[in-house]
Design a protein around this motif. Structure first.
Motif, PDB file in Angstrom:
ATOM      1  N   GLU A  66     -19.186 -55.540  31.288  1.00 16.15           N
ATOM      2  CA  GLU A  66     -19.917 -54.948  30.158  1.00 16.15           C
ATOM      3  C   GLU A  66     -19.861 -53.416  30.136  1.00 16.15           C
TER       4      GLU A  66
ATOM      5  N   SER B 207     -14.869 -49.436  29.066  1.00 12.39           N
ATOM      6  CA  SER B 207     -14.649 -48.738  27.793  1.00 12.39           C
ATOM      7  C   SER B 207     -13.706 -49.558  26.899  1.00 12.39           C
ATOM      8  N   ILE B 208     -13.608 -49.152  25.647  1.00 10.78           N
ATOM      9  CA  ILE B 208     -12.684 -49.819  24.723  1.00 10.78           C
ATOM     10  C   ILE B 208     -11.243 -49.596  25.191  1.00 10.78           C
TER      11      ILE B 208
ATOM     12  N   ALA C  37     -10.442 -52.045  27.844  1.00  9.51           N
ATOM     13  CA  ALA C  37     -10.250 -53.380  27.263  1.00  9.51           C
ATOM     14  C   ALA C  37      -8.847 -53.487  26.649  1.00  9.51           C
TER      15      ALA C  37
ATOM     16  N   VAL D 164     -16.555 -60.899  27.744  1.00 12.17           N
ATOM     17  CA  VAL D 164     -17.256 -59.765  28.371  1.00 12.17           C
ATOM     18  C   VAL D 164     -18.347 -60.365  29.258  1.00 12.17           C
TER      19      VAL D 164
ATOM     20  N   VAL E 223     -14.508 -59.723  23.237  1.00 14.70           N
ATOM     21  CA  VAL E 223     -13.804 -58.667  22.515  1.00 14.70           C
ATOM     22  C   VAL E 223     -12.361 -59.131  22.308  1.00 14.70           C
TER      23      VAL E 223
ATOM     24  N   ILE F 134     -10.574 -54.425  18.565  1.00 17.79           N
ATOM     25  CA  ILE F 134      -9.970 -53.130  18.935  1.00 17.79           C
ATOM     26  C   ILE F 134      -9.506 -52.415  17.654  1.00 17.79           C
TER      27      ILE F 134
ATOM     28  N   LYS G  10     -17.668 -47.347  22.156  1.00 12.37           N
ATOM     29  CA  LYS G  10     -18.313 -48.198  23.159  1.00 12.37           C
ATOM     30  C   LYS G  10     -18.021 -49.677  22.901  1.00 12.37           C
ATOM     31  N   LEU G  11     -17.712 -50.363  24.000  1.00 14.85           N
ATOM     32  CA  LEU G  11     -17.425 -51.805  23.923  1.00 14.85           C
ATOM     33  C   LEU G  11     -18.601 -52.547  23.277  1.00 14.85           C
TER      34      LEU G  11
ATOM     35  N   MET H 126     -18.022 -55.483  20.448  1.00 17.04           N
ATOM     36  CA  MET H 126     -17.894 -56.868  20.924  1.00 17.04           C
ATOM     37  C   MET H 126     -18.814 -57.783  20.113  1.00 17.04           C
TER      38      MET H 126
END
Ligand code: SAM
Length: 121
Positions: A16, A19-20, A23, A37, A48, A53, A63-64, A68
């Motif tokens: 969790e 970062s994007i 990912a 996640v 995600v 993305i 931020k993820l 997500m």
């Protein structure tokens, strides 16, 4: 045929706090487009995908947590594969994280698994 018979066990996952960017890199490295996640205890808290993305790039999110999906549709290993396919169709999604009774991720099933089964001799 059950989900547990055909799922990819040990699916790639992201924690969790990632970062994007992380990912996106993990998707490339693992050659996947879906990442469950997870919290520290391997418990599922989101998903995600490559689609998310794209959303992050378009909306300039960093931020993820912002991109997500938190309400994740899942499968159990004991489910029939037909039920998994029906869920993916109904919700317009192409993967379901497979979870145990404690919501811990034990695998993933995707539309690729379904098409592989359908194409079998
Ligand atoms: N049809 C495409 C696909 O299957 O990837 C794109 C549309 S789908 C609505 C894209 C969204 O579904 C993304 O925001 C993603 O996070 C979400 N999603 C993917 N798998 C999911 C799942 N198992 N449960 C909930 N949402 C999911």
């Amino acid at each position: 045929i059950l989900v547990g018979d055909v799922m990819t066990p040990m699916a790639a996952k992201i924690s969790e706090g990632a970062s994007i960017d992380e990912a996106a890199k993990l998707m490339l490295e693992e050659k996947v487009t879906h990442l469950p996640v997870i919290a520290g205890d391997n418990r599922l808290i989101g998903i995600v995908t490559a689609w998310d993305i794209s959303k992050a790039v378009a909306l300039k999110c960093s931020k993820l947590d912002e991109i997500m999906t938190k309400d994740v549709i899942t499968a159990c290993p004991e489910d029939y594969i037909e039920l998994a396919a029906e869920k993916m169709k109904r919700y317009n999604i192409s993967s379901l994280p497979v979870v145990d009774g404690g919501k811990r991720v034990i695998g993933i099933i995707t539309t690729d698994h379904i098409s592989t089964l359908m194409a079998r001799d």
